[in-house]
Design an enzyme around this catalytic site. Structure first.
Site, short mmCIF file in Angstrom:
data_model
loop_
_atom_site.label_atom_id
_atom_site.label_comp_id
_atom_site.label_asym_id
_atom_site.label_seq_id
_atom_site.Cartn_x
_atom_site.Cartn_y
_atom_site.Cartn_z
N ASN A 23 0.81 -1.22 0.00
CA ASN A 23 0.00 0.00 0.00
C ASN A 23 0.84 1.27 0.00
O ASN A 23 0.33 2.34 -0.35
CB ASN A 23 -0.95 0.01 1.21
CG ASN A 23 -2.09 -0.98 1.04
OD1 ASN A 23 -2.23 -1.60 -0.01
ND2 ASN A 23 -2.91 -1.13 2.07
N ARG A 94 -8.28 -1.68 -7.27
CA ARG A 94 -8.84 -0.35 -7.08
C ARG A 94 -7.82 0.76 -7.06
O ARG A 94 -8.08 1.87 -7.52
CB ARG A 94 -9.60 -0.30 -5.75
CG ARG A 94 -10.94 -0.96 -5.75
CD ARG A 94 -11.53 -0.84 -4.38
NE ARG A 94 -11.56 0.55 -3.95
CZ ARG A 94 -12.51 1.41 -4.24
NH1 ARG A 94 -13.54 1.03 -4.98
NH2 ARG A 94 -12.45 2.66 -3.82
N CYS A 118 -16.46 -4.05 -4.94
CA CYS A 118 -15.37 -4.68 -4.21
C CYS A 118 -15.96 -5.83 -3.42
O CYS A 118 -17.15 -5.82 -3.10
CB CYS A 118 -14.76 -3.63 -3.28
SG CYS A 118 -13.54 -4.28 -2.18
N ARG A 123 -17.25 0.67 -2.25
CA ARG A 123 -16.09 1.49 -1.85
C ARG A 123 -16.07 2.68 -2.80
O ARG A 123 -15.45 2.64 -3.86
CB ARG A 123 -14.80 0.68 -1.94
CG ARG A 123 -14.71 -0.39 -0.87
CD ARG A 123 -13.45 -1.20 -1.02
NE ARG A 123 -12.26 -0.50 -0.56
CZ ARG A 123 -11.02 -0.97 -0.73
NH1 ARG A 123 -10.83 -2.10 -1.35
NH2 ARG A 123 -9.99 -0.30 -0.27
N PRO A 124 -16.77 3.74 -2.40
CA PRO A 124 -16.95 4.86 -3.31
C PRO A 124 -15.66 5.64 -3.56
O PRO A 124 -14.69 5.51 -2.82
CB PRO A 124 -17.97 5.74 -2.58
CG PRO A 124 -17.87 5.36 -1.15
CD PRO A 124 -17.41 3.94 -1.10
N VAL A 125 -15.68 6.45 -4.64
CA VAL A 125 -14.55 7.35 -4.91
C VAL A 125 -15.05 8.80 -4.99
O VAL A 125 -14.39 9.65 -5.55
CB VAL A 125 -13.80 6.97 -6.21
CG1 VAL A 125 -13.02 5.69 -6.03
CG2 VAL A 125 -14.75 6.87 -7.41
N ASP A 126 -16.23 9.04 -4.38
CA ASP A 126 -16.82 10.38 -4.46
C ASP A 126 -15.90 11.46 -3.90
O ASP A 126 -15.81 12.57 -4.44
CB ASP A 126 -18.18 10.40 -3.74
CG ASP A 126 -18.09 9.92 -2.30
OD1 ASP A 126 -17.35 8.95 -2.04
OD2 ASP A 126 -18.73 10.51 -1.42
N LEU A 127 -15.17 11.13 -2.83
CA LEU A 127 -14.31 12.16 -2.21
C LEU A 127 -13.14 12.51 -3.13
O LEU A 127 -12.71 13.67 -3.17
CB LEU A 127 -13.76 11.67 -0.87
CG LEU A 127 -14.80 11.26 0.18
CD1 LEU A 127 -14.12 10.68 1.41
CD2 LEU A 127 -15.65 12.47 0.57
N ASP A 309 -7.38 -3.40 8.15
CA ASP A 309 -6.65 -4.48 7.47
C ASP A 309 -6.15 -5.57 8.43
O ASP A 309 -5.57 -6.55 7.98
CB ASP A 309 -5.46 -3.91 6.68
CG ASP A 309 -5.90 -3.20 5.41
OD1 ASP A 309 -7.06 -3.38 5.00
OD2 ASP A 309 -5.08 -2.46 4.83
N ARG A 401 -1.93 -11.42 -4.03
CA ARG A 401 -2.06 -9.98 -4.26
C ARG A 401 -1.34 -9.18 -3.18
O ARG A 401 -0.93 -8.04 -3.45
CB ARG A 401 -3.54 -9.56 -4.23
CG ARG A 401 -4.35 -9.99 -5.43
CD ARG A 401 -5.70 -9.32 -5.39
NE ARG A 401 -5.54 -7.92 -5.03
CZ ARG A 401 -6.40 -7.23 -4.27
NH1 ARG A 401 -7.50 -7.79 -3.84
NH2 ARG A 401 -6.17 -5.97 -3.99
C1 UD1 Z 1 -6.74 1.91 1.78
C2 UD1 Z 1 -5.96 0.61 1.74
C3 UD1 Z 1 -6.80 -0.53 2.32
C4 UD1 Z 1 -7.31 -0.14 3.71
C5 UD1 Z 1 -8.00 1.20 3.70
C6 UD1 Z 1 -8.37 1.70 5.08
C7 UD1 Z 1 -4.56 0.85 -0.22
C8 UD1 Z 1 -4.27 0.43 -1.61
N1 UD1 Z 1 -5.63 0.31 0.35
O1 UD1 Z 1 -7.88 1.74 0.96
O2 UD1 Z 1 -5.97 -1.69 2.39
O3 UD1 Z 1 -8.21 -1.13 4.14
O4 UD1 Z 1 -7.12 2.20 3.12
O5 UD1 Z 1 -7.25 1.78 5.88
O6 UD1 Z 1 -3.83 1.62 0.37
N2 UD1 Z 1 -14.64 6.59 1.36
C9 UD1 Z 1 -15.70 7.30 0.86
N3 UD1 Z 1 -15.53 7.96 -0.33
C10 UD1 Z 1 -14.35 7.98 -1.01
C11 UD1 Z 1 -13.26 7.26 -0.47
C12 UD1 Z 1 -13.43 6.57 0.72
O7 UD1 Z 1 -16.77 7.34 1.43
O8 UD1 Z 1 -14.26 8.61 -2.07
C13 UD1 Z 1 -14.79 5.86 2.64
C14 UD1 Z 1 -14.66 4.35 2.47
O9 UD1 Z 1 -15.88 3.75 2.08
C15 UD1 Z 1 -14.21 3.94 3.85
C16 UD1 Z 1 -13.36 5.11 4.33
O10 UD1 Z 1 -13.69 6.20 3.47
O11 UD1 Z 1 -15.32 3.82 4.72
C17 UD1 Z 1 -11.87 4.89 4.26
O12 UD1 Z 1 -11.51 4.37 2.99
P1 UD1 Z 1 -10.11 4.71 2.31
O13 UD1 Z 1 -9.16 5.19 3.34
O14 UD1 Z 1 -10.35 5.58 1.12
O15 UD1 Z 1 -9.61 3.29 1.77
P2 UD1 Z 1 -8.73 3.01 0.50
O16 UD1 Z 1 -7.79 4.14 0.26
O17 UD1 Z 1 -9.59 2.56 -0.63
#
Ligand code: UD1
Length: 422
Positions: A23, A94, A118, A123-127, A309, A401
């Site tokens: 990561n 992702r 997922c 697992r949204p990317v809105d932010l 994790d 992975r």
């Molecule tokens: C990263 C890690 C993953 C770990 C996670 C949380 C990598 C490649 N993956 O995933 O192993 O489990 O951090 O520590 O580094 N969220 C939103 N909107 C967004 C983005 C996130 O609502 O646009 C929410 C997610 O649903 C979740 C929270 O934010 O509830 C944290 O997620 P995030 O920190 O973004 O996880 P990843 O970066 O995808």
């Protein structure tokens, strides 16, 4: 598809080297695209996700060379000519979505596939997208792709508050902003060591970033970034996984070398509460299992709290505790695919919303199990190593992975794991 055949129970005794972090490597690889000259990253683990991201990067015309013997990647974006990341590759992992920030920052425009669902729910990317709009990018969605562009070479920037805090969005926003925004502030930014390392790398390349490791990151425009040589961090989740594995069998004692204890947040203190003996040196950690595992409930939190994790591995440890406990995931509510599989091995667990209630003290006996994600799969391997008799863990491609050389490492310290074709 490969499976693991595991004979148990077997204590783990000896020394294990920790691999480079998956990561942390992925953001560094994306950052290399922003440089005007090649970047070399050492301590890169040989993992499927790294090979996938190499291929995502190559689509752009960037040259990627992986010296597997030396675990060193060289990324030369000199011939980057195609600012796109296709669905075929992004759907496999992702974190390929980091290409959006990297390409926007580098080329001023990008076409990147939305990552899709997922195994553990939405697992949204809105932010990521709203943050990029806040810094002045135009973002459109078309046929499953994000089309992003900056209207000018430089945009004024602004600020964006992440709610909730997100590692991925923090990384993507930093990548997009460093070469393009006059001044951009990320509030409630992720404080994970992976973000700190990314900021260290970009700063060495010439970026102007302050506040890394705090919840407010401020970025000021750098006109030019050059390539660098940098070492990746050791994998804190692999470290935590092996620390938990070492606590599971009363005769186990493991020393983990080449690790960064400071990156583990509050985790070592939590493990000590089980009765495990945890001793920490500069870059190594020794865990001796307790004779009896005390039940310790946990709730996942953002760094430095208990990592999501490690929650599946922790629940697996708690099946062997002398009393009952609970594990709650506040980050990902659906990350419990391991629960029915652990029950097949004889554990007693009950899932209520995002909390698993665990009855301790039930011996496990070997059988066939399977899971649908990386951390759940490693938990099943850990459970199989202490179960009586033979287990089969199916679909180990999830493990490939994220855990480098897992079965060889564990076999070196006493496990009996064979990889076979399913
Ligand atoms: C990263 C890690 C993953 C770990 C996670 C949380 C990598 C490649 N993956 O995933 O192993 O489990 O951090 O520590 O580094 N969220 C939103 N909107 C967004 C983005 C996130 O609502 O646009 C929410 C997610 O649903 C979740 C929270 O934010 O509830 C944290 O997620 P995030 O920190 O973004 O996880 P990843 O970066 O995808």
């Amino acid at each position: 598809m490969d499976k693991f055949i595991i004979d148990g129970p077997s204590p783990l005794r000896g020394t294990l080297p920790i691999s480079g972090s998956k990561n942390a490597a992925l953001p560094l690889m994306a950052a290399a695209i922003l440089g005007d000259s090649p970047t070399t990253i050492s301590l890169v683990p040989k993992l499927k996700d790294i090979y996938t991201f190499n291929n995502v990067i190559r689509v752009t015309g960037t040259t990627v060379q992986f010296d597997e013997e030396a675990n060193t990647l060289t990324i030369d974006p000199g011939n980057l000519g195609f600012a796109e990341a296709p669905y075929d590759l992004v759907r496999k992992m992702r974190a390929s979505f980091y290409m959006l920030g990297a390409l926007l920052g580098r080329a001023g425009e990008a076409k990147v596939s939305l990552p899709g669902g997922c195994a553990w729910g939405p697992r949204p990317v809105d932010l990521h997208l709203k943050g990029m709009e806040a810094m002045g990018a135009d973002i459109r969605l078309e046929k499953g792709y994000v089309l992003g562009s900056f209207p000018n070479e430089t945009v004024p920037g602004g600020e964006y508050t992440l709610s909730p805090s997100s590692v991925g969005a923090t990384v993507n926003l930093i990548l997009a902003a460093v070469r393009r925004t006059e001044h951009f502030v990320i509030r409630n930014a992720a404080k994970e060591p992976d973000v700190v390392l990314l900021c260290k790398a970009l700063s060495a390349m010439g970026a102007h970033i302050s506040g890394a490791g705090s919840d407010t990151i401020t970025i000021q425009k750098a006109n030019r970034l050059s390539g660098i040589s940098i070492s990746n961090d050791p994998d804190r989740i692999e470290t935590g996984t092996f620390m938990i594995a070492a606590a599971m069998h009363p005769e186990s004692s493991l020393t983990l070398t080449g690790t960064q204890p400071a990156h583990l947040g509050n985790f070592p203190e939590t493990l000590k509460k089980t009765g495990a003996d945890v001793s920490i040196a500069d870059d190594s950690i020794t865990v001796k299992a307790p004779s009896e595992i005390k039940p310790v409930p946990v709730e996942t939190e953002i760094y430095p709290g208990f990592p999501t994790d490690l929650q599946a591995q922790w629940a697996t440890l708690m099946t062997q505790a002398t009393g009952d406990s609970a594990v709650t995931d506040t980050i990902y509510f659906d990350r419990f695919s391991y629960v029915p599989e652990l029950k097949r091995l004889g554990a007693r667990l009950a899932l209520e919303k995002n909390t698993v209630q665990i009855q301790g003290g039930n011996g496990l006996s070997g059988t066939s199990v399977m899971s649908t994600d990386l951390r759940a799969s490693v938990s099943l391997v850990m459970a199989a190593m202490i179960a009586e008799g033979r287990s089969e863990v199916l679909r180990v491609y999830h493990l490939d992975r994220g855990y480098e050389d897992l079965e060889h490492k564990l076999n070196r310290v006493g496990a009996a794991i064979t990889r076979a074709d399913d």
